[in-house]
Design an enzyme around this catalytic site. Structure first.
Site, mmCIF file in Angstrom:
data_model
loop_
_atom_site.group_PDB
_atom_site.id
_atom_site.type_symbol
_atom_site.label_atom_id
_atom_site.label_comp_id
_atom_site.label_asym_id
_atom_site.label_seq_id
_atom_site.Cartn_x
_atom_site.Cartn_y
_atom_site.Cartn_z
ATOM 1 N N THR A 19 -3.591 -7.041 -1.188
ATOM 2 C CA THR A 19 -4.604 -6.254 -0.476
ATOM 3 C C THR A 19 -5.027 -5.038 -1.297
ATOM 4 O OG1 THR A 19 -3.506 -6.904 1.582
ATOM 5 C CG2 THR A 19 -5.128 -5.153 1.728
ATOM 6 N N ARG A 23 1.804 -5.206 -6.310
ATOM 7 C CA ARG A 23 2.983 -4.481 -5.841
ATOM 8 C C ARG A 23 4.211 -5.365 -5.960
ATOM 9 N NH1 ARG A 23 0.427 -1.321 -0.608
ATOM 10 N NH2 ARG A 23 -1.125 -0.203 -1.854
ATOM 11 N N SER A 114 2.116 2.775 -2.364
ATOM 12 C CA SER A 114 1.694 3.352 -1.092
ATOM 13 C C SER A 114 2.862 3.871 -0.255
ATOM 14 C CB SER A 114 0.874 2.309 -0.341
ATOM 15 O OG SER A 114 0.357 2.846 0.818
ATOM 16 N N HIS A 115 3.013 3.297 0.918
ATOM 17 C CA HIS A 115 4.011 3.747 1.876
ATOM 18 C C HIS A 115 5.354 3.056 1.673
ATOM 19 C CE1 HIS A 115 1.947 0.176 2.924
ATOM 20 N NE2 HIS A 115 2.916 -0.168 3.749
ATOM 21 N N LYS A 127 -2.991 -0.502 -9.625
ATOM 22 C CA LYS A 127 -4.305 -1.082 -9.330
ATOM 23 C C LYS A 127 -5.379 -0.405 -10.150
ATOM 24 C CE LYS A 127 -5.671 1.634 -5.258
ATOM 25 N NZ LYS A 127 -6.196 1.583 -3.905
ATOM 26 N N ASP A 278 1.059 9.500 3.379
ATOM 27 C CA ASP A 278 2.035 8.552 2.814
ATOM 28 C C ASP A 278 2.297 8.825 1.337
ATOM 29 O OD1 ASP A 278 -0.460 7.774 1.909
ATOM 30 O OD2 ASP A 278 0.092 5.665 1.822
ATOM 31 N N ASP A 280 1.069 7.855 -1.527
ATOM 32 C CA ASP A 280 -0.022 8.190 -2.445
ATOM 33 C C ASP A 280 -1.146 8.980 -1.790
ATOM 34 O OD1 ASP A 280 -0.611 5.878 -0.947
ATOM 35 O OD2 ASP A 280 -2.109 5.230 -2.394
ATOM 36 N N ASP A 282 -3.156 8.481 0.863
ATOM 37 C CA ASP A 282 -4.397 7.957 1.436
ATOM 38 C C ASP A 282 -4.289 7.634 2.927
ATOM 39 O OD1 ASP A 282 -2.840 5.716 1.074
ATOM 40 O OD2 ASP A 282 -4.302 4.599 -0.130
ATOM 41 N N ARG A 283 -3.062 7.505 3.431
ATOM 42 C CA ARG A 283 -2.922 7.231 4.875
ATOM 43 C C ARG A 283 -2.740 8.532 5.645
ATOM 44 N NH1 ARG A 283 0.374 1.748 5.987
ATOM 45 N NH2 ARG A 283 -0.670 0.484 4.437
ATOM 46 N N THR A 345 -9.519 -6.787 6.044
ATOM 47 C CA THR A 345 -8.541 -5.747 5.710
ATOM 48 C C THR A 345 -8.599 -5.441 4.221
ATOM 49 O OG1 THR A 345 -7.067 -6.361 7.502
ATOM 50 C CG2 THR A 345 -6.061 -5.290 5.600
ATOM 51 N N GLU A 364 -9.339 2.020 9.194
ATOM 52 C CA GLU A 364 -8.523 0.843 9.470
ATOM 53 C C GLU A 364 -7.375 1.209 10.386
ATOM 54 O OE1 GLU A 364 -8.141 -2.023 5.987
ATOM 55 O OE2 GLU A 364 -7.928 -0.075 5.057
ATOM 56 N N GLU A 365 -6.880 0.168 11.074
ATOM 57 C CA GLU A 365 -5.734 0.371 11.958
ATOM 58 C C GLU A 365 -4.487 0.781 11.179
ATOM 59 O OE1 GLU A 365 -3.122 -1.860 11.439
ATOM 60 O OE2 GLU A 365 -4.363 -2.863 9.937
ATOM 61 N N SER A 366 -4.459 0.487 9.871
ATOM 62 C CA SER A 366 -3.273 0.769 9.060
ATOM 63 C C SER A 366 -3.249 2.216 8.584
ATOM 64 C CB SER A 366 -3.244 -0.179 7.869
ATOM 65 O OG SER A 366 -4.454 -0.077 7.143
ATOM 66 N N LYS A 377 -9.456 5.578 1.226
ATOM 67 C CA LYS A 377 -9.117 6.307 2.436
ATOM 68 C C LYS A 377 -8.405 7.592 2.011
ATOM 69 C CE LYS A 377 -5.016 3.442 3.419
ATOM 70 N NZ LYS A 377 -5.050 2.285 2.523
ATOM 71 N N ARG A 497 1.557 -9.983 10.776
ATOM 72 C CA ARG A 497 1.042 -8.900 11.621
ATOM 73 C C ARG A 497 0.304 -9.523 12.801
ATOM 74 N NH1 ARG A 497 2.201 -4.825 8.315
ATOM 75 N NH2 ARG A 497 1.283 -4.588 6.247
HETATM 76 C C1 G16 Z 1 -3.567 -1.100 1.782
HETATM 77 C C2 G16 Z 1 -5.052 -1.290 1.808
HETATM 78 C C3 G16 Z 1 -5.575 -1.164 3.211
HETATM 79 C C4 G16 Z 1 -4.832 -2.126 4.131
HETATM 80 C C5 G16 Z 1 -3.348 -1.886 4.024
HETATM 81 C C6 G16 Z 1 -2.537 -2.894 4.810
HETATM 82 O O1 G16 Z 1 -3.252 0.208 2.133
HETATM 83 O O2 G16 Z 1 -5.696 -0.333 0.991
HETATM 84 O O3 G16 Z 1 -6.938 -1.415 3.191
HETATM 85 O O4 G16 Z 1 -5.254 -1.956 5.451
HETATM 86 O O5 G16 Z 1 -2.950 -1.991 2.684
HETATM 87 O O6 G16 Z 1 -2.739 -4.161 4.274
HETATM 88 P P1 G16 Z 1 -1.880 -5.410 4.738
HETATM 89 O O7 G16 Z 1 -2.085 -5.504 6.228
HETATM 90 O O8 G16 Z 1 -2.439 -6.548 3.969
HETATM 91 O O9 G16 Z 1 -0.436 -5.102 4.419
HETATM 92 P P2 G16 Z 1 -2.162 1.048 1.321
HETATM 93 O O10 G16 Z 1 -2.114 2.368 2.011
HETATM 94 O O11 G16 Z 1 -0.890 0.240 1.442
HETATM 95 O O12 G16 Z 1 -2.687 1.095 -0.075
#
Ligand code: G16
Length: 544
Positions: A19, A23, A114-115, A127, A278, A280, A282-283, A345, A364-366, A377, A497
């Site tokens: 996504t 990773r 990320s998180h 990335k 989080d 990095d 962005d969340r 997503t 996004e919901e995430s 984000k 999910r």
């Molecule tokens: C990344 C993407 C987001 C996505 C999230 C969750 O966020 O940038 O657009 O909503 O992953 O993705 P998945 O549901 O496929 O795990 P981040 O903050 O992890 O870079």
């Protein structure tokens, strides 16, 4: 004198970006040539970067600095003219996006998982972001993966390491390397978007902010922006020192991992706004006193109130949300006559709509929200947006939510994650759902009658690309939904999910506990997919 080496290598078969980039476990990235192969695959998939600028930075997790040294030497050997790097190798993801745009760079490389947890046994990620500041599109990541499968050599400069800690310019072969303050440019951008005077005045009065940087990248950003520029007491900016292992924690701003600020906010004398970001940056997590705001609701409130921030005083052009995000924002868009887009997503899918000017705000919901100021984000941005809204409306978060639901109705919403399940079983579960799609319409369940069922695909109105296979949707009469998809960001097994949503109109019951409001749908989500049968799990690992 440095010289360019061409090193022979053999391909790895698992370098497919998910996504948001590639990773994997740190230990995987430490295997011989693993990082080098992927970086060369990125460069081999790009055209026209000779002499151009590359922005490089990461969230400071374990392996960040070593990876940056390798990337800089490879960028120099491959012909980039200039690298812009955050001091100490630190840059938040939205800051990289901003720096790419500000420097008119060819692109940037971001190092983060990320998180996900960090440290020697934790996760790492990489990335590429393009010239618009946004994550590489699917067509480009597909090229990178294809290249990674056949790669047989990479180029790297045989040179000493760059001093990442000292601000200034040095040379690496034919490339100049500028080490810059990680925060200043980004902080200046934020000041142009929000009413810092009004926020400062509010915070100098009775209102309080509590921010948890989770020992991740946003610590220095929070100290500068909330502390220095907005006058927040340093005691209210916690875990502000970035650590390579995030202090042993899990830098995921949710109610489990940011429990300290959640507990503080639930007290009668708690902060007016408790927030976190989080790994990095962005969340975001937004909690008012006694009131958690779900990311889907946060997006809707921002869409409804963004005009209160100077950047959006002229109104919005349109809004977008990822498909699994609740339709709360759609209600706002409908009421305000705004175009509203539903994308797969992944932030990369917002890029074209932001570039074309079709949308101004998206989320996004995430736990992701953002605007056209960058192409990622942005956690700090979301906190500032909420502060700006609170300053303008002089209401509590809880009152803003109550008012919002009374105006637009409430989309009760939850996401249930079944983590690290067997990948094949998860794929089988999805396959079975897919096979049954045509039989669902008209089916009566304990949660009502299913109206339609499909697998989401997205036609991008800007570049006319089609992206398929983006999640199974069961849509009920009245608008309730159950969505199933497999995460594209995990590093072990598969994560299933399940997104569950029910709409309650403005004159309905707006203050039920979420599990109660969704009880029937949750039960149906388990039985229809056979979650226990396929995964062996009776309960999700995480509910958000
Ligand atoms: C990344 C993407 C987001 C996505 C999230 C969750 O966020 O940038 O657009 O909503 O992953 O993705 P998945 O549901 O496929 O795990 P981040 O903050 O992890 O870079």
């Amino acid at each position: 004198m440095s010289r360019t080496l061409t090193v022979e290598t053999t391909p790895y078969d698992d370098q497919k970006p998910g996504t948001s980039g590639l990773r994997k476990k740190v230990t995987r990235f430490q295997e011989a040539n693993y990082l080098e192969n992927f970086v060369q695959s990125i460069f081999d998939s790009l055209e026209g970067f000779q002499g151009q600028t590359l922005v490089v930075g990461g969230d400071g997790r374990y392996h960040n600095a070593q990876a940056i040294q390798t990337i800089l030497k490879m960028a120099a050997a491959n012909g980039f003219g200039r690298a812009v790097v955050g001091q100490g190798g630190l840059l938040s993801t939205p800051a990289v996006s901003h720096l790419i745009r500000k420097n008119e760079a060819f692109g940037g490389i971001i190092l983060s998982a990320s998180h996900n947890p960090g440290g020697p046994d934790g996760d790492f990620g990489i990335k590429f972001n393009a010239a618009n500041g946004g994550p590489a599109k699917e067509s480009l990541t597909a090229k990178m993966f294809a290249r990674s499968k056949v790669i047989d050599r990479y180029q790297i400069l045989d040179a000493d390491d760059v001093d990442l800690d000292s601000i200034g310019t040095s040379r690496l072969g034919g490339m100049s390397v500028e080490i810059i303050d990680s925060v200043a440019d980004y902080a200046d951008l934020m000041e142009t978007l929000f009413d810092f005077d009004a926020i400062r005045t509010m915070l100098a009065g009775a209102a309080t902010l509590l921010f948890d940087a989770m020992h991740a990248v946003t610590g220095p950003y929070a100290n500068e922006i909330f502390g220095k520029r907005l006058g927040v007491d340093s005691a209210h900016i916690i875990n502000a020192k970035p650590k390579t292992d995030f202090g042993g924690g899990h830098p995921d701003p949710n109610l489990v991992h940011a429990k300290t600020i959640y507990d503080a906010a639930m007290k009668a004398d708690g902060p007016d706004l408790a927030a976190a970001s989080d790994g990095d940056g962005d969340r975001n997590l937004i909690i008012g006193r006694g009131c958690f705001v779900s990311p889907s609701d946060s997006l809707a409130v921002i869409a409804a109130n963004a005009h209160l921030a100077p950047a959006h005083s002229g109104g919005l052009s349109g809004v977008a949300r990822s498909m699994p995000t609740s339709a709360a924002t759609d209600r706002v868009a409908e009421a305000k006559g705004l175009a509203c887009y539903e994308t797969p997503t992944g932030w990369k899918f917002f890029g074209n709509l932001l570039d074309s000017g079709d949308i101004t705000i998206c989320g996004e919901e995430s736990a992701g929200t953002g605007s056209n100021h960058v192409r990622e984000k942005d956690g700090i941005w979301a906190v500032l947006m909420w502060l700006n809204i609170l300053a303008a409306r002089t209401m509590s978060v809880a009152d803003i939510m109550a008012d919002h639901w009374a105006t637009y109705g409430r989309n009760y919403y939850a996401r249930h994650d079944f983590e690290e399940v067997d990948a094949e079983s998860a794929a089988n579960l999805m396959r079975r759902l897919r096979e049954r799609l045509s039989s669902y319409p008209g089916t009566e369940t304990d949660a009502g009658r299913i109206q339609t069922a499909d697998e989401f695909s997205y036609f991008d109105p800007v570049d006319e690309s089609l992206t398929e296979g983006q999640g199974i949707r069961l849509i009920f009469e009245g608008g309730s939904r159950i969505v199933y998809r497999l995460s594209g960001t995990g590093t072990v097994g598969a994560t299933l999910r399940v997104y569950i949503e029910r709409y309650e109109p403005p004159d309905g019951e707006l203050d039920k506990p979420v599990p109660e409001a969704l009880a029937e749908l949750i039960a149906v989500s388990r039985s229809e997919a056979g979650i226990e049968r396929f995964t062996g799990r009776t309960e999700p690992d995480v509910i958000t």
